[in-house]
Design a protein around this motif. Structure first.
Motif, PDB file in Angstrom:
ATOM      1  N   UNK A   1      14.003   2.855 -31.221  1.00 32.53           N
ATOM      2  CA  UNK A   1      14.047   1.402 -31.339  1.00 32.53           C
ATOM      3  C   UNK A   1      14.217   1.017 -32.804  1.00 32.53           C
ATOM      4  N   UNK A   2      14.644  -0.207 -33.034  1.00 25.82           N
ATOM      5  CA  UNK A   2      14.748  -0.738 -34.393  1.00 25.82           C
ATOM      6  C   UNK A   2      13.378  -1.266 -34.790  1.00 25.82           C
ATOM      7  N   UNK A   3      12.777  -0.678 -35.824  1.00 24.01           N
ATOM      8  CA  UNK A   3      11.434  -1.059 -36.213  1.00 24.01           C
ATOM      9  C   UNK A   3      11.366  -1.807 -37.539  1.00 24.01           C
ATOM     10  N   UNK A   4      12.464  -1.835 -38.272  1.00 25.75           N
ATOM     11  CA  UNK A   4      12.564  -2.692 -39.460  1.00 25.75           C
ATOM     12  C   UNK A   4      13.909  -3.395 -39.405  1.00 25.75           C
ATOM     13  N   UNK A   5      13.885  -4.713 -39.495  1.00 28.33           N
ATOM     14  CA  UNK A   5      15.115  -5.496 -39.516  1.00 28.33           C
ATOM     15  C   UNK A   5      14.918  -6.627 -40.506  1.00 28.33           C
ATOM     16  N   UNK A   6      15.336  -6.383 -41.732  1.00 34.36           N
ATOM     17  CA  UNK A   6      15.121  -7.329 -42.817  1.00 34.36           C
ATOM     18  C   UNK A   6      16.362  -7.307 -43.706  1.00 34.36           C
ATOM     19  N   UNK A   7      16.952  -8.459 -44.013  1.00 33.36           N
ATOM     20  CA  UNK A   7      18.191  -8.473 -44.798  1.00 33.36           C
ATOM     21  C   UNK A   7      18.075  -7.748 -46.137  1.00 33.36           C
ATOM     22  N   UNK A   8      16.910  -7.819 -46.765  1.00 29.80           N
ATOM     23  CA  UNK A   8      16.739  -7.193 -48.079  1.00 29.80           C
ATOM     24  C   UNK A   8      16.339  -5.724 -47.964  1.00 29.80           C
ATOM     25  N   UNK A   9      15.346  -5.430 -47.122  1.00 29.73           N
ATOM     26  CA  UNK A   9      14.876  -4.056 -46.976  1.00 29.73           C
ATOM     27  C   UNK A   9      15.880  -3.214 -46.205  1.00 29.73           C
ATOM     28  N   UNK A  10      16.466  -3.799 -45.151  1.00 31.41           N
ATOM     29  CA  UNK A  10      17.468  -3.091 -44.373  1.00 31.41           C
ATOM     30  C   UNK A  10      17.132  -3.051 -42.899  1.00 31.41           C
ATOM     31  N   UNK A  11      17.973  -2.381 -42.145  1.00 35.08           N
ATOM     32  CA  UNK A  11      17.761  -2.171 -40.716  1.00 35.08           C
ATOM     33  C   UNK A  11      17.556  -0.679 -40.482  1.00 35.08           C
ATOM     34  N   UNK A  12      16.405  -0.341 -39.911  1.00 36.43           N
ATOM     35  CA  UNK A  12      16.059   1.065 -39.700  1.00 36.43           C
ATOM     36  C   UNK A  12      15.668   1.262 -38.242  1.00 36.43           C
ATOM     37  N   UNK A  13      16.260   2.249 -37.599  1.00 36.31           N
ATOM     38  CA  UNK A  13      16.005   2.528 -36.185  1.00 36.31           C
ATOM     39  C   UNK A  13      15.637   3.992 -35.990  1.00 36.31           C
ATOM     40  N   UNK A  14      14.692   4.222 -35.067  1.00 39.16           N
ATOM     41  CA  UNK A  14      14.316   5.585 -34.719  1.00 39.16           C
ATOM     42  C   UNK A  14      15.311   6.191 -33.742  1.00 39.16           C
ATOM     43  N   UNK A  15      15.482   7.494 -33.828  1.00 39.84           N
ATOM     44  CA  UNK A  15      16.444   8.192 -32.969  1.00 39.84           C
ATOM     45  C   UNK A  15      15.966   8.249 -31.524  1.00 39.84           C
ATOM     46  N   UNK A  16      16.914   8.426 -30.623  1.00 37.26           N
ATOM     47  CA  UNK A  16      16.630   8.688 -29.215  1.00 37.26           C
ATOM     48  C   UNK A  16      16.224  10.162 -29.118  1.00 37.26           C
ATOM     49  N   UNK A  17      14.964  10.422 -28.766  1.00 37.12           N
ATOM     50  CA  UNK A  17      14.441  11.784 -28.729  1.00 37.12           C
ATOM     51  C   UNK A  17      14.544  12.427 -27.353  1.00 37.12           C
TER      52      UNK A  17
END
Length: 291
Positions: free
Chosen positions: A77-93
């Motif tokens: 899932x995407x757990x960080x979505x911030x224009x400055x920090x960035x968009x970070x998603x965890x992999x499908x395990x």
């Protein structure tokens, strides 16, 4: 008047050019480090098939906070979505389409978990392997065996795109978790097993789970890579926990309520930590009190 307008125009154009050069430099330098490769020798990982061992693997997945990034079903899932920090998603395990289990060996999964290094030696982005680098081969084996027992879910990898502020903070050392592989000694000989006991050694082992938010010294402060609205992590050394006893500490982890009745708020993952056993929590308390 025209002279003033021209001067202002030159000022703003120069400022924009400087900002462009600055941001470009940030992206070039961060991309260089994010694209690093690391050589890690694989360690044989034991396989587990019994219901008891798979249940323990599930508990490890839950209690170590894996679901915070990879979701409760492991699909990511995407757990960080911030224009400055960035968009970070965890992999499908899972082993579904888009999942990483389809082409990873147990040893490669162990390297990803403990070293922050993925396929072909590429550094994983925002994988908190500094929390898990000390996990024993047995615990890794139970965790990986549990992942392989989960239902396959077809879901493509979510976006991983660090933003300008996230990259800048990484470059100045404020978000080392962005490339945790840089922080890990990859020649480490991993423990085969560690018997769960109420001891400082085992408490330190459990406390590694807390370092991602509370820092390597567990004194708290701003959480790495967190959006600005996230509160800082608490000091969980003896000083920071002076209002707690062992009993109230364990009760707080289990219920999400502090001794004064206030609730632990996001992003404190007390629901995950509540899956820790009594031995783990007692050992953790003992270790935290020793700092």
């Amino acid at each position: 008047m025209k002279k003033i307008s021209r001067t202002l125009l030159i000022f703003f154009v120069t400022l924009i050019l400087l900002l462009t050069v600055f941001v470009s430099a940030i992206y070039v330098l961060s991309n260089s480090r994010m694209g690093q490769t690391f050589a890690v020798n694989p360690t044989p990982i034991p396989k587990f098939i019994s219901k008891e061992d798979l249940t323990e693997g599930k508990r490890l997945y839950q209690s170590r906070g894996c679901g915070d990034c990879h979701d409760v079903d492991g699909s990511g899932k995407t757990f960080i979505s911030d224009p400055a920090i960035g968009t970070i998603s965890g992999a499908n395990l899972t082993a579904g389409i888009g999942g990483i289990l389809r082409d990873r060996s147990d040893e490669e999964l162990a390297i990803a978990i403990r070293h922050g290094v993925g396929k072909n030696g590429r550094a994983l982005i925002f994988m908190p392997s500094t929390d898990f680098q000390g996990m024993t081969n047995e615990d890794i084996g139970k965790l990986v065996s549990y992942l392989r027992s989960m239902p396959s879910i077809d879901k493509e990898q979510g976006e991983i795109n660090p933003g300008p502020l996230g990259r800048f903070l990484f470059l100045i050392g404020e978000i080392p978790i962005l490339v945790s592989a840089e922080q890990i000694i990859h020649e480490t000989n991993h423990l085969q097993n560690l018997k769960p006991t109420v001891s400082l050694e085992y408490g330190k082992y459990v406390a590694a789970t807390c370092t991602g938010c509370h820092g390597m010294k567990l004194v708290g402060g701003p959480i790495q890579g967190a959006p600005p609205e996230w509160p800082p992590a608490q000091n969980i050394t003896k000083v920071g926990l002076s209002q707690y006893t062992e009993t109230t500490f364990i009760q707080s982890i289990r219920t999400g309520k502090r001794p004064d009745g206030s609730e632990m708020k996001f992003p404190m993952p007390w629901q995950s930590l509540a899956k820790l056993t009594d031995i783990e929590l007692k050992a953790l308390w003992m270790y935290l009190q020793s700092i």
